[in-house]
Design a protein around this motif. Structure first.
Motif, PDB file in Angstrom:
ATOM      1  N   HIS A 136       1.900 -11.961  15.333  1.00 49.52           N
ATOM      2  CA  HIS A 136       2.663 -12.907  14.516  1.00 49.52           C
ATOM      3  C   HIS A 136       2.414 -12.668  13.021  1.00 49.52           C
ATOM      4  O   HIS A 136       3.276 -12.941  12.181  1.00 49.52           O
ATOM      5  N   TYR A 137       1.223 -12.142  12.710  1.00 49.20           N
ATOM      6  CA  TYR A 137       0.823 -11.997  11.300  1.00 49.20           C
ATOM      7  C   TYR A 137       0.967 -10.565  10.785  1.00 49.20           C
ATOM      8  O   TYR A 137       0.520 -10.257   9.686  1.00 49.20           O
ATOM      9  N   ASP A 138       1.606  -9.702  11.599  1.00 46.87           N
ATOM     10  CA  ASP A 138       1.693  -8.286  11.234  1.00 46.87           C
ATOM     11  C   ASP A 138       2.396  -8.026   9.908  1.00 46.87           C
ATOM     12  O   ASP A 138       2.068  -7.079   9.195  1.00 46.87           O
ATOM     13  N   ASN A 139       3.394  -8.867   9.581  1.00 48.37           N
ATOM     14  CA  ASN A 139       4.120  -8.599   8.334  1.00 48.37           C
ATOM     15  C   ASN A 139       3.617  -9.431   7.151  1.00 48.37           C
ATOM     16  O   ASN A 139       4.271  -9.499   6.115  1.00 48.37           O
ATOM     17  N   TRP A 140       2.459 -10.054   7.315  1.00 48.33           N
ATOM     18  CA  TRP A 140       1.872 -10.777   6.178  1.00 48.33           C
ATOM     19  C   TRP A 140       1.362  -9.786   5.153  1.00 48.33           C
ATOM     20  O   TRP A 140       0.883  -8.696   5.478  1.00 48.33           O
ATOM     21  N   ARG A 141       1.474 -10.187   3.870  1.00 47.56           N
ATOM     22  CA  ARG A 141       0.906  -9.401   2.775  1.00 47.56           C
ATOM     23  C   ARG A 141       0.024 -10.314   1.926  1.00 47.56           C
ATOM     24  O   ARG A 141      -0.025 -11.532   2.132  1.00 47.56           O
ATOM     25  N   VAL A 142      -0.649  -9.716   0.955  1.00 48.79           N
ATOM     26  CA  VAL A 142      -1.574 -10.460   0.093  1.00 48.79           C
ATOM     27  C   VAL A 142      -1.110 -10.350  -1.354  1.00 48.79           C
ATOM     28  O   VAL A 142      -0.766  -9.255  -1.805  1.00 48.79           O
ATOM     29  N   ALA A 143      -1.080 -11.462  -2.064  1.00 50.62           N
ATOM     30  CA  ALA A 143      -0.783 -11.422  -3.500  1.00 50.62           C
ATOM     31  C   ALA A 143      -1.931 -12.078  -4.256  1.00 50.62           C
ATOM     32  O   ALA A 143      -2.271 -13.240  -3.996  1.00 50.62           O
ATOM     33  N   THR A 144      -2.531 -11.334  -5.147  1.00 49.31           N
ATOM     34  CA  THR A 144      -3.632 -11.862  -5.965  1.00 49.31           C
ATOM     35  C   THR A 144      -3.810 -10.982  -7.187  1.00 49.31           C
ATOM     36  O   THR A 144      -3.431  -9.795  -7.174  1.00 49.31           O
ATOM     37  N   SER A 145      -4.392 -11.558  -8.227  1.00 49.03           N
ATOM     38  CA  SER A 145      -4.725 -10.742  -9.405  1.00 49.03           C
ATOM     39  C   SER A 145      -6.148 -10.201  -9.327  1.00 49.03           C
ATOM     40  O   SER A 145      -6.635  -9.579 -10.265  1.00 49.03           O
ATOM     41  N   LEU A 146      -6.833 -10.432  -8.200  1.00 44.80           N
ATOM     42  CA  LEU A 146      -8.141  -9.793  -8.000  1.00 44.80           C
ATOM     43  C   LEU A 146      -7.969  -8.282  -8.095  1.00 44.80           C
ATOM     44  O   LEU A 146      -6.945  -7.736  -7.676  1.00 44.80           O
ATOM     45  N   GLU A 147      -8.999  -7.607  -8.577  1.00 41.54           N
ATOM     46  CA  GLU A 147      -8.941  -6.156  -8.756  1.00 41.54           C
ATOM     47  C   GLU A 147      -9.115  -5.456  -7.401  1.00 41.54           C
ATOM     48  O   GLU A 147     -10.118  -5.683  -6.709  1.00 41.54           O
ATOM     49  N   PRO A 148      -8.170  -4.600  -6.981  1.00 39.32           N
ATOM     50  CA  PRO A 148      -8.342  -3.898  -5.701  1.00 39.32           C
ATOM     51  C   PRO A 148      -9.543  -2.938  -5.757  1.00 39.32           C
ATOM     52  O   PRO A 148      -9.793  -2.325  -6.794  1.00 39.32           O
ATOM     53  N   LEU A 149     -10.274  -2.833  -4.647  1.00 39.17           N
ATOM     54  CA  LEU A 149     -11.389  -1.885  -4.566  1.00 39.17           C
ATOM     55  C   LEU A 149     -11.012  -0.784  -3.581  1.00 39.17           C
ATOM     56  O   LEU A 149     -10.888   0.372  -3.948  1.00 39.17           O
ATOM     57  N   GLU A 150     -10.806  -1.187  -2.335  1.00 37.37           N
ATOM     58  CA  GLU A 150     -10.267  -0.236  -1.364  1.00 37.37           C
ATOM     59  C   GLU A 150      -9.032  -0.882  -0.745  1.00 37.37           C
ATOM     60  O   GLU A 150      -8.984  -1.174   0.441  1.00 37.37           O
ATOM     61  N   SER A 151      -8.079  -1.160  -1.584  1.00 37.18           N
ATOM     62  CA  SER A 151      -6.836  -1.768  -1.103  1.00 37.18           C
ATOM     63  C   SER A 151      -5.761  -1.392  -2.104  1.00 37.18           C
ATOM     64  O   SER A 151      -6.053  -0.898  -3.183  1.00 37.18           O
ATOM     65  N   THR A 152      -4.509  -1.607  -1.730  1.00 32.02           N
ATOM     66  CA  THR A 152      -3.427  -1.370  -2.668  1.00 32.02           C
ATOM     67  C   THR A 152      -2.757  -2.706  -2.917  1.00 32.02           C
ATOM     68  O   THR A 152      -2.995  -3.672  -2.181  1.00 32.02           O
ATOM     69  N   GLN A 153      -1.913  -2.748  -3.949  1.00 30.34           N
ATOM     70  CA  GLN A 153      -1.243  -3.994  -4.285  1.00 30.34           C
ATOM     71  C   GLN A 153      -0.526  -4.558  -3.049  1.00 30.34           C
ATOM     72  O   GLN A 153       0.164  -3.832  -2.351  1.00 30.34           O
ATOM     73  N   TYR A 154      -0.719  -5.824  -2.807  1.00 35.77           N
ATOM     74  CA  TYR A 154      -0.103  -6.583  -1.696  1.00 35.77           C
ATOM     75  C   TYR A 154      -0.686  -6.270  -0.319  1.00 35.77           C
ATOM     76  O   TYR A 154      -0.155  -6.715   0.693  1.00 35.77           O
ATOM     77  N   SER A 155      -1.778  -5.498  -0.252  1.00 37.66           N
ATOM     78  CA  SER A 155      -2.327  -5.208   1.078  1.00 37.66           C
ATOM     79  C   SER A 155      -3.597  -6.027   1.335  1.00 37.66           C
ATOM     80  O   SER A 155      -4.277  -6.455   0.403  1.00 37.66           O
ATOM     81  N   PHE A 156      -3.890  -6.238   2.624  1.00 38.03           N
ATOM     82  CA  PHE A 156      -5.195  -6.772   3.007  1.00 38.03           C
ATOM     83  C   PHE A 156      -6.221  -5.684   2.710  1.00 38.03           C
ATOM     84  O   PHE A 156      -5.887  -4.515   2.572  1.00 38.03           O
TER      85      PHE A 156
END
Ligand SMILES: [Zn+2]
Length: 606
Positions: free
Chosen positions: A140-160
């Protein structure tokens, strides 16, 4: 970089039960036993909210998984027994507050502020940390994305995935949205700005971006530069009914009604203008309050109330510029700006509270009064937002007059930015007044004594006349008339009486929510909470109550039946004329060149 010694993970573990599960691993815990502390308030919203009440479970273990004992030291602080290895705590946060101030989670989306979810590792608040933002289990949550101004470390914009923060203060200043959302993008000074919209809506995102771009650029040009940010995010939750905004260092959380958003090819509505005003307000805060901030907030003590008399400058000045920037950026017309200003003036001058509390006091007591308004608020308190914005306007006009238009409040803000905000130095109490006097080239002490530390009304008529604008007032025909526009009825034709109360619908009749000082309702002995069921023995509702009273000749006495709690009571109400408390602004017909020049300088029309 080396792996931070503090690592958080957060997972929407039971969205259907509104639960986030958070773990925190600390490489080096305090030898005498590690303490963990959750903030009791969130910067920008000055009220003790006790977020820790939503932590519904807590456990601690060492790196082998052996459970460690813990105890609570107070309502928001936990202490875990000494641990030789890395220490891990795990706790659940109940998230069911649909506001910009805490956290909200269900099967449609998740939103959280760090102040609601991340316990501080006491003594290690200055250390960097990493944050693993995890997806909920299930397809059910497969198409969820993430929005935050936190600095990505090992992630890309909008990803978990992994994000990072420089320290605890940084960690809790980047709200996070997760779900399926729409995104709009624009650039200011080559820095990416995004607006993320969650919830059901049919808003025209390209148009929204186009308008936001010119507003944000106006603010960036005003201060001469952007603060040191890598990107900026407008995180927006769209609901049926809602309004709110909270500022952060490189983002803002917004709550709006879907009717506030622009619809493709349809004309600009006043609701949309208000929403743009909200965006403008929060963006201006990126400088004013997030960086130019009171000395007492540097750093924040989030355990208890922190007192300042300066919120008029951080909220009032921001409120003044949020709308001014709309007309300066030409997103709204001059006429629309004057309407917004007329509404603010009406709101301030209708409230008796402005004679009982100074704006400086309103700021100081915000924790227990402005943020805890009850039915007596219009009578007993003044808003440091609304009257604060008029003080800002007055200060602007005073400096312009004193310097023959060479200087203005704009210069005060620019000095505050370069000498305080940009350098990370807190603004001492009353320093803004000193800077304003220096820029005006004259002592403005009397101005602040009268309007900020006193309860005098500002000479608004004089200010507006200097720019060729007339301030007019009339007897209001309805409490629902919030001012800003000309009266529609012919003078003498409609008898305006004011009911002197705010009313809402109730299954029994018209329920009084606020009763104003010296109004007919108060004089009759009716109180907030009373439900009026009949006027002159005829049943009433919210919709016909005002009209019904207006049908009686001035001076007549009418019987009013109302329930107070479960008791039916009879009151005698005398019809008296309305107060002339509804204001609007209009450009004068015959204006001198000087006035026109002043207005152009102020609104930057040309
Ligand atoms: Zn604000």
């Amino acid at each position: 970089m080396a792996k931070p010694a503090i690592h958080y993970s957060i997972k929407p573990s039971h969205p259907e039960a509104h639960l986030f599960t958070i773990t925190c691993r600390i490489d080096k815990a305090a030898p005498q036993g590690q303490q963990f502390q959750l903030p009791n308030w969130i910067p920008g919203s000055y009220m003790i909210r006790d977020f820790a009440k939503n932590i519904i479970s807590f456990k601690a273990m060492d790196s082998n998984g052996t459970q460690l004992k813990h105890k609570k030291l107070n309502k928001s602080c936990w202490q875990v027994d000494p641990c030789q290895s890395a220490l891990i705590i795990q706790y659940e946060v109940y998230a069911w507050d649909l506001s910009v101030r805490s956290a909200h989670l269900d099967t449609t989306h998740g939103f959280f502020n760090g102040t609601s979810t991340f316990l501080a590792v006491v003594g290690q608040e200055q250390n960097p940390c990493s944050i693993d933002i995890q997806k909920s289990d299930g397809s059910h949550y497969d198409n969820w994305r993430v929005a935050t101004s936190l600095e990505p470390l090992e992630s890309t914009q909008y990803s978990f995935g992994l994000y990072q923060a420089d320290n605890y203060d940084d960690l809790i200043d980047h709200p996070v949205e997760m779900g399926t959302f729409d995104v709009g993008t624009f650039y200011i000074n080559n820095i990416q700005h995004n607006i993320v919209l969650t919830g059901k809506h049919r808003g025209d995102i390209p148009r929204l971006c186009e308008d936001l771009k010119v507003i944000c650029q106006t603010h960036a040009d005003f201060f001469g530069e952007l603060p040191d940010i890598k990107h900026y995010l407008f995180l927006t939750m769209v609901v049926g009914e809602g309004y709110g905004g909270l500022e952060h260092r490189s983002s803002t959380s917004l709550l709006c009604s879907r009717n506030d958003l622009p619809i493709k090819d349809q004309e600009q509505t006043s609701e949309y203008r208000n929403f743009l005003g909200l965006c403008s307000h929060e963006y201006f805060h990126t400088w004013n309050v997030k960086r130019i901030k009171p000395e007492v907030y540097t750093p924040y003590n989030l355990n208890e109330e922190v007192y300042t008399e300066q919120l008029w400058a951080f909220e009032g000045i921001t409120s003044y510029y949020d709308e001014l920037a709309l007309v300066r950026s030409k997103v709204i017309t001059e006429e629309q700006y004057l309407e917004m200003l007329g509404k603010t003036i009406t709101r301030v001058l209708r409230s008796n509270g402005r004679f009982k509390q100074t704006v400086a006091e309103s700021s100081f007591d915000t924790w227990t009064r402005f943020y805890k308004q009850d039915e007596s608020a219009p009578n007993n308190i003044v808003s440091y937002y609304a009257k604060g914005s008029l003080i800002a306007l007055g200060l602007d006009f005073t400096i312009r007059k004193a310097t023959n238009n060479k200087k203005s409040l704009d210069d005060v803000m620019q000095v505050l930015w370069s000498n305080y905000g940009k350098k990370g130095i807190g603004v001492p109490e009353r320093m803004i007044e000193t800077i304003a006097s220096e820029i005006a080239g004259e002592d403005l002490n009397n101005f602040f004594t009268d309007f900020l530390y006193g309860t005098k009304d500002l000479p608004l008529t004089d200010y507006f006349n200097s720019v060729g604008i007339g301030l007019h007032s009339y007897l209001s025909d309805s409490v629902d008339n919030t001012g800003g526009v000309k009266n529609k009825f012919e003078k003498g034709k409609v008898k305006a009486i004011s009911i002197g109360a705010r009313v809402v619908n109730n299954p029994l009749g018209a329920k009084l929510t606020h009763v104003f000082d010296d109004g007919v309702i108060q004089k009759a002995g009716l109180s907030a909470g009373d439900i009026i069921v009949a006027v002159d023995n005829i049943q009433v509702t919210k919709n016909n109550f005002e009209k019904m009273l207006q049908s009686f000749p001035l001076g007549s006495k009418i019987s009013v039946h109302a329930f107070r709690r479960d008791e039916l009571m009879l009151f005698s109400l005398q019809v008296i004329p309305a107060k002339e408390d509804t204001f609007y602004l209009e450009v004068m017909d015959n204006q001198k060149n000087q006035m026109l020049n002043n207005r152009n300088q102020w609104l930057k029309l040309s």
